[in-house]
Structure formats: structure tokens, C-alpha cells
Design an enzyme around this catalytic site. Sequence first.
Site, short mmCIF file in Angstrom:
data_model
loop_
_atom_site.label_atom_id
_atom_site.label_comp_id
_atom_site.label_asym_id
_atom_site.label_seq_id
_atom_site.Cartn_x
_atom_site.Cartn_y
_atom_site.Cartn_z
N SER A 34 0.78 -1.19 -0.01
CA SER A 34 0.05 0.16 0.05
C SER A 34 0.76 1.35 0.16
CB SER A 34 -0.98 -0.04 1.17
OG SER A 34 -0.24 0.19 2.37
N ARG A 75 0.40 3.36 -3.27
CA ARG A 75 -0.43 4.74 -3.17
C ARG A 75 0.52 5.90 -3.73
NH1 ARG A 75 -0.04 4.73 2.12
NH2 ARG A 75 -2.39 3.97 2.06
N ASN A 98 -0.80 7.75 -7.20
CA ASN A 98 -1.07 9.25 -7.30
C ASN A 98 -0.35 9.77 -8.27
OD1 ASN A 98 -2.97 10.45 -5.26
ND2 ASN A 98 -2.17 8.73 -4.17
#
Lengths: 156, 295
Positions: free
Chosen positions: B225, B229, B233
Site C-alpha cells: 500500500s 499509493r 497518485n
Amino acid sequence: MNINMTLIGQSITFAIFVWFCMKFVWPPIMAALDERKTKIADGLAAAEKGQHEEGLAKQRALEILKKAKGEAGEILAGAQKRASEIVEESKGTARTEADRIVQSAHAEIEQDVNRAREELRGKVVSLAVAGASKVLKREVDAKANDDLLKDLVSQL
Amino acid sequence: MASETVTSTEYIKHHLQNMTYGQHPDGHWGLAHSAEQAKEMGFWAIHVDTMFWSIILGVFFLWLFRKAAKRATSGQPSGLLNFAEWIVEFIDTSVRGSFTAKNNLVAPLALTIFVWVFLMNLMDLVPVDWLPLLAGWVGSTMFGADPHHVFFKVVPTTDPNATIGMALSVFFLTIFYSIKVKGLGGFVGELTLQPFSAKNPLIKVAFIPVNFFLEFVSLIAKPISLALRLFGNMYAGEMIFILIAMMFSAGIGMGIFGGFLQLGWAIFHILIITLQAFIFMTLTIVYMDMAHSEH
């Protein structure tokens, strides 16, 4: 977007960067920050102490001022007293001096008067003798009438 | 900018391909000239652009902060030192806020992550075509390469290798400190003896597979994660910049509109790149804290 050796390369790079940061970047900056923190704390404490001391000094100054004022008053009073004393004293000496001068003047005047009187007396005697001799048309023996003349002089 | 000879798909693909150095199937080493070639190189290939920019930016960060550190004084700070101290204090506050144990590694780690990731993200704000065009020009004039085959991706954090590499480093650090602080037994126990526990030893043993499954998934989820992440993004942001850049070749009206869109997205993106750097840092601190604390 393939997963490849870049991953390992990135990990190694990352490790080296973190190591460098931990060794050479973080400690000096943090040390400076900590040092400044204590410095500021010390400064604040010193300022507070200074303020406290200033208050004390002000109080002390006030006390000294009060004391000085009292002393000045005392000195002034003493001086005034002394001045009046001096004035009184000089008045006294002046008075005695004046008396003395007046007295001596009196004595001198008296002396002068006496002298003048003596002189006048002598002159009157001689005048009287001259008048009398003229009246008698003869020499009055001054020696013979000395007692009489003296008596006359003392009566003048 | 997409020229007439390049279709939109090719343009996007070109922008999303890393410059890959590795072994070609025929045995010789070199740069990949297409996405397919890069794929064929397999794991033992390296993204030159990702490594180049991440190292350049990392060295820039360390150089800047080292310069500030050399000037560090307890007196009045000025200029660069002020700036460095501002960031260092910010990181220090964050670390003190979420990390309760004592470890001299965590704060510099957080600082490195924050500034480095921020700088790598910041490359996203450079107009998407500038550096690839420059690279294409350098490639074609100096090395005689076809500019269409010179791939150049300037934002390292849009390369999953970079983010996974960092996340894995953090992951191994957390495991290392978990074992160091709690011992191997404590670490294994944490993985197997909770969240379900019982007084009866037999039931306790029976719970072990269930616990292990749950805990292992949550353990593995952390680095994944963390990496995805940031990658997601930045990749999405980069993608939107590329799509906006395509509008510049669609006439003057669309071009002006695209210019405004790019400006707006860039301003919004400033928030995202900072936020992503901050999240990556904060999660690292939290994971390290979890590694140090007993449940």
C-alpha cells in the site's frame, strides 16, 4: 512499467541517502537547534532575573533617595541654625564694638572738652589778670596772687 | 508535443516508457528501443532515467542540507539554514508525535523520505515534453539514435520500481527492528498468537493458522500500500498532464484551453505531491513505531 533491477538500485540509493542524512545532515542541524533552544531558555531566565534585580535596584534607589532627602533636610536645618547663630554672634560683636567705639569717642570728646576747658580757663585767667592789672594800673604780682588765681581758676 | 506523425496512443506510450538498459535476447547489452524490447529484458534491466533523476535529486537534497548543516549555528540562522531548520523541525515534530521509542535512525529516515520524495514528485510539474524532447535531441545528435526510440521518464515516483524499492527498504527496516526489539520469538508470536487467543493451549494452537493468515496479509499490505499509493497518485497525475499536453496539438483554441487546464492541474498537483511525500513519511514513521512497540 516492468518490475526490474531498478527496484534494487533504488533501494541501495535510498539506503545510502538515509545513511548520509543520518550521519552528516541530521545531527549538526539538530544540535544547533537544541543548542539554540537552551540559549533562548537561558536568555529568558536571565531576562527574568534582570527584571527582578531591576525591581530590587529601584526599591534600593528609592530608599537611598529617601535617606538622602532626610540627610539634606537635617543638613539644611543645621546650616540654618548655624547661620542664625552666626548672625546673632555678629550682632553681639557688632554691638560691643559699637559700644566700644562710642565709649572711646565719648572719652575723646570729654578729653577734648577738658582740654578746651583748661585752655579757656588759662586764657580767662590771663585775661582776668590783664584786665585786673589794667584796672589797678599796676603790676599785679602774679606770684603773690597765685593762690587767689588758682582759687579763681577752680571756680570757673 | 505530438507531431503529425505520432498518434495519440503512440504519444502516451512513448511518455510512459522508461529508458531501459539491459540484455537483449540476442545477448548484447544496450538500451531498449521499444516497449517490447524493454519487456523482453526481464528483471535484469535497469531504468536509466529513474535512477538518474532519483540520484540527481537525492544528491541535490543532501548537498543542500549538508551545506545548511555545515553552517548550523546556535546563533541567528539565516537564509538556507532557516529553510533547512524549518523542514527539520517539522519532521522532528512529526516524528516526536507518532514515534514513541528511541531510535536515531527514524528522524533522518523521515527527513530523507519527505524531501527526496517531494523532489521526485516535483519533477511532475516540469512540462511533460521538455525533458523528454531534450533527451531525444541529445540522443539523436550525440548518439545518432532515433528520437522516437529515446524514452525518457522524468518523474521517478511514477516508476513503480522506485516506490516499491523504497517501500521494501522501509519494510525490511520494520522487520529488522521488530526482531531486534521483540526478539524473533516476539515477532513470530505477534504474527501467530493474535488477534485470536485463548487460555486453552490446544485452541491456541488451532488459532495459529488463522492468526498467521490475518497478520501476514496485514504485514504484506503495508509495503504494497505504501508503494502503490505513491505510485498511483503520481502516475495518475502524470497521465493527466500527458492528456492535457495532447490538447496543444489540437488547434489554438484547444491549446489555450489546455494551457489553463495545465496551470490549474499543476497548482492542484502542488498539494498532491506535498501530501504524498508527507503520507509516505508519516506511514514510515508509524510502521517504525509499530515495529518498536509491543502489542
